[in-house]
Design an enzyme around this catalytic site. Structure first.
Site, PDB file in Angstrom:
ATOM      1  N   LYS A  11       3.379 -45.436  33.385  1.00 23.21           N
ATOM      2  CA  LYS A  11       3.100 -44.905  32.045  1.00 23.21           C
ATOM      3  C   LYS A  11       1.717 -44.237  31.983  1.00 23.21           C
ATOM      4  O   LYS A  11       0.865 -44.459  32.852  1.00 23.21           O
ATOM      5  CB  LYS A  11       3.235 -46.039  31.026  1.00 23.21           C
ATOM      6  N   TYR A  51      13.794 -43.002  24.648  1.00 20.53           N
ATOM      7  CA  TYR A  51      13.708 -44.285  23.937  1.00 20.53           C
ATOM      8  C   TYR A  51      14.625 -44.335  22.704  1.00 20.53           C
ATOM      9  O   TYR A  51      14.351 -45.095  21.767  1.00 20.53           O
ATOM     10  CB  TYR A  51      12.261 -44.574  23.541  1.00 20.53           C
ATOM     11  N   PHE A  59       7.794 -49.737  15.989  1.00 23.20           N
ATOM     12  CA  PHE A  59       6.927 -49.293  17.083  1.00 23.20           C
ATOM     13  C   PHE A  59       7.387 -47.972  17.708  1.00 23.20           C
ATOM     14  O   PHE A  59       6.758 -47.487  18.642  1.00 23.20           O
ATOM     15  CB  PHE A  59       6.790 -50.387  18.161  1.00 23.20           C
ATOM     16  N   ARG A  87      12.035 -55.603  37.601  1.00 18.74           N
ATOM     17  CA  ARG A  87      11.633 -56.279  36.352  1.00 18.74           C
ATOM     18  C   ARG A  87      10.750 -57.487  36.671  1.00 18.74           C
ATOM     19  O   ARG A  87       9.813 -57.792  35.941  1.00 18.74           O
ATOM     20  CB  ARG A  87      12.868 -56.731  35.555  1.00 18.74           C
ATOM     21  N   ASN A 114       1.621 -50.677  28.371  1.00 25.45           N
ATOM     22  CA  ASN A 114       1.907 -51.748  29.331  1.00 25.45           C
ATOM     23  C   ASN A 114       2.249 -51.248  30.748  1.00 25.45           C
ATOM     24  O   ASN A 114       2.948 -51.920  31.487  1.00 25.45           O
ATOM     25  CB  ASN A 114       2.964 -52.700  28.761  1.00 25.45           C
ATOM     26  N   HIS A 117       7.462 -48.879  33.114  1.00 26.40           N
ATOM     27  CA  HIS A 117       8.807 -49.081  32.563  1.00 26.40           C
ATOM     28  C   HIS A 117       9.745 -49.353  33.726  1.00 26.40           C
ATOM     29  O   HIS A 117       9.576 -48.790  34.810  1.00 26.40           O
ATOM     30  CB  HIS A 117       9.302 -47.829  31.831  1.00 26.40           C
ATOM     31  N   GLU A 128      19.206 -43.545  32.869  1.00 30.03           N
ATOM     32  CA  GLU A 128      17.800 -43.117  32.892  1.00 30.03           C
ATOM     33  C   GLU A 128      17.497 -42.236  34.111  1.00 30.03           C
ATOM     34  O   GLU A 128      16.731 -41.278  34.009  1.00 30.03           O
ATOM     35  CB  GLU A 128      16.895 -44.346  32.855  1.00 30.03           C
TER      36      GLU A 128
HETATM   37  P1  RTP Z   1      10.287 -50.740  29.021  1.00 34.82           P
HETATM   38  O1  RTP Z   1      11.596 -50.387  28.356  1.00 34.82           O
HETATM   39  O2  RTP Z   1       9.189 -49.732  28.740  1.00 34.82           O
HETATM   40  O3  RTP Z   1      10.446 -51.045  30.466  1.00 34.82           O
HETATM   41  O4  RTP Z   1       9.751 -52.096  28.415  1.00 34.82           O
HETATM   42  P2  RTP Z   1      10.582 -53.383  28.037  1.00 34.82           P
HETATM   43  O5  RTP Z   1      12.031 -53.208  28.391  1.00 34.82           O
HETATM   44  O6  RTP Z   1       9.845 -54.531  28.637  1.00 34.82           O
HETATM   45  O7  RTP Z   1      10.383 -53.380  26.486  1.00 34.82           O
HETATM   46  P3  RTP Z   1      11.291 -52.700  25.336  1.00 34.82           P
HETATM   47  O8  RTP Z   1      11.659 -53.778  24.383  1.00 34.82           O
HETATM   48  O9  RTP Z   1      12.370 -51.860  25.928  1.00 34.82           O
HETATM   49  O10 RTP Z   1      10.243 -51.767  24.611  1.00 34.82           O
HETATM   50  C1  RTP Z   1       9.957 -50.475  25.108  1.00 34.82           C
HETATM   51  C2  RTP Z   1       8.462 -50.231  25.072  1.00 34.82           C
HETATM   52  O11 RTP Z   1       8.033 -50.120  23.717  1.00 34.82           O
HETATM   53  C3  RTP Z   1       6.718 -50.640  23.579  1.00 34.82           C
HETATM   54  N1  RTP Z   1       6.774 -51.710  22.601  1.00 34.82           N
HETATM   55  N2  RTP Z   1       5.882 -51.862  21.664  1.00 34.82           N
HETATM   56  N3  RTP Z   1       6.061 -54.425  19.111  1.00 34.82           N
HETATM   57  C4  RTP Z   1       5.529 -53.426  19.794  1.00 34.82           C
HETATM   58  O12 RTP Z   1       4.473 -52.929  19.490  1.00 34.82           O
HETATM   59  C5  RTP Z   1       6.258 -52.926  20.953  1.00 34.82           C
HETATM   60  N4  RTP Z   1       7.386 -53.437  21.434  1.00 34.82           N
HETATM   61  C6  RTP Z   1       7.713 -52.656  22.486  1.00 34.82           C
HETATM   62  C7  RTP Z   1       6.286 -51.096  24.957  1.00 34.82           C
HETATM   63  O13 RTP Z   1       5.602 -50.014  25.591  1.00 34.82           O
HETATM   64  C8  RTP Z   1       7.603 -51.360  25.646  1.00 34.82           C
HETATM   65  O14 RTP Z   1       7.467 -51.306  27.039  1.00 34.82           O
HETATM   66 MG    MG Z   2      13.224 -51.566  27.808  1.00 36.81          MG
END
Ligand code: RTP
Ligand code: MG
Length: 143
Positions: A11, A51, A59, A87, A114, A117, A128
């Site tokens: 990222k 997304y 968010f 993961r 973070n 991804h 994706e």
């Molecule tokens: P990613 O898709 O980026 O690999 O991350 P993830 O599965 O661990 O998390 P996901 O729930 O899919 O959320 C996508 C990205 O959105 C941002 N995020 N911000 N509450 C918040 O402020 C919040 N929640 C999620 C993060 O950048 C997350 O990786």
């Molecule tokens: Mg995700």
């Protein structure tokens, strides 16, 4: 478990912090091979499309703003059990919850920024990968 592919992003915060190489090194030491890679600066439309599952969440807009804030790296990783392996080495979404030694524990600054991804299932990985790469940009290893 058979050979599997997953989609990954370094990222914008991790690119800005000069951590592309450190993160790629972690993929390689974890047994994940980089079979496609490129740098992109996403448009708003590209980030919103990627997304789309989060559209409507509070968010979403700041996430799209972050993901378009600078260049990022997109890559396809291949290996045994690649989706869950990736993961695992990424760690929890919120770096405060990420286990020591994971990418997010080491390179994420907060929940949004973070660092990485990774696809969450083989089905999302396929979608994706196709979102960012054409077939001729993917180079499976011959040795
Ligand atoms: P990613 O898709 O980026 O690999 O991350 P993830 O599965 O661990 O998390 P996901 O729930 O899919 O959320 C996508 C990205 O959105 C941002 N995020 N911000 N509450 C918040 O402020 C919040 N929640 C999620 C993060 O950048 C997350 O990786
Ligand atoms: Mg995700």
């Amino acid at each position: 478990m058979a050979l599997q592919r997953t989609f990954s992003i370094v990222k914008p915060n991790a690119v800005a912090d000069n951590n592309i190489g450190a993160i790629y090194h972690r993929f390689e030491t974890a047994g994940l091979k980089i079979i496609a890679s490129k740098m992109l600066h996403l448009s708003k439309e590209q980030a919103e499309g990627f997304y789309a599952e989060h559209k409507g969440r509070p968010f979403f807009a700041p996430l799209v703003e972050f993901m378009t804030s600078g260049p990022l790296m997109v890559q396809v990783l291949e290996g045994e059990d690649a989706v869950s392996r990736n993961r695992e080495i990424m760690g929890a979404t919120n770096p405060a919850d990420a286990l020591a030694g994971t990418l997010r524990a080491d390179y994420a600054t907060e929940m949004r920024e973070n660092a990485v991804h990774g696809s969450d299932a083989p089905e999302s990985a396929a979608r994706e990968i196709a979102y960012f790469f054409s077939d001729d940009e993917i180079c499976p290893r011959t040795r």
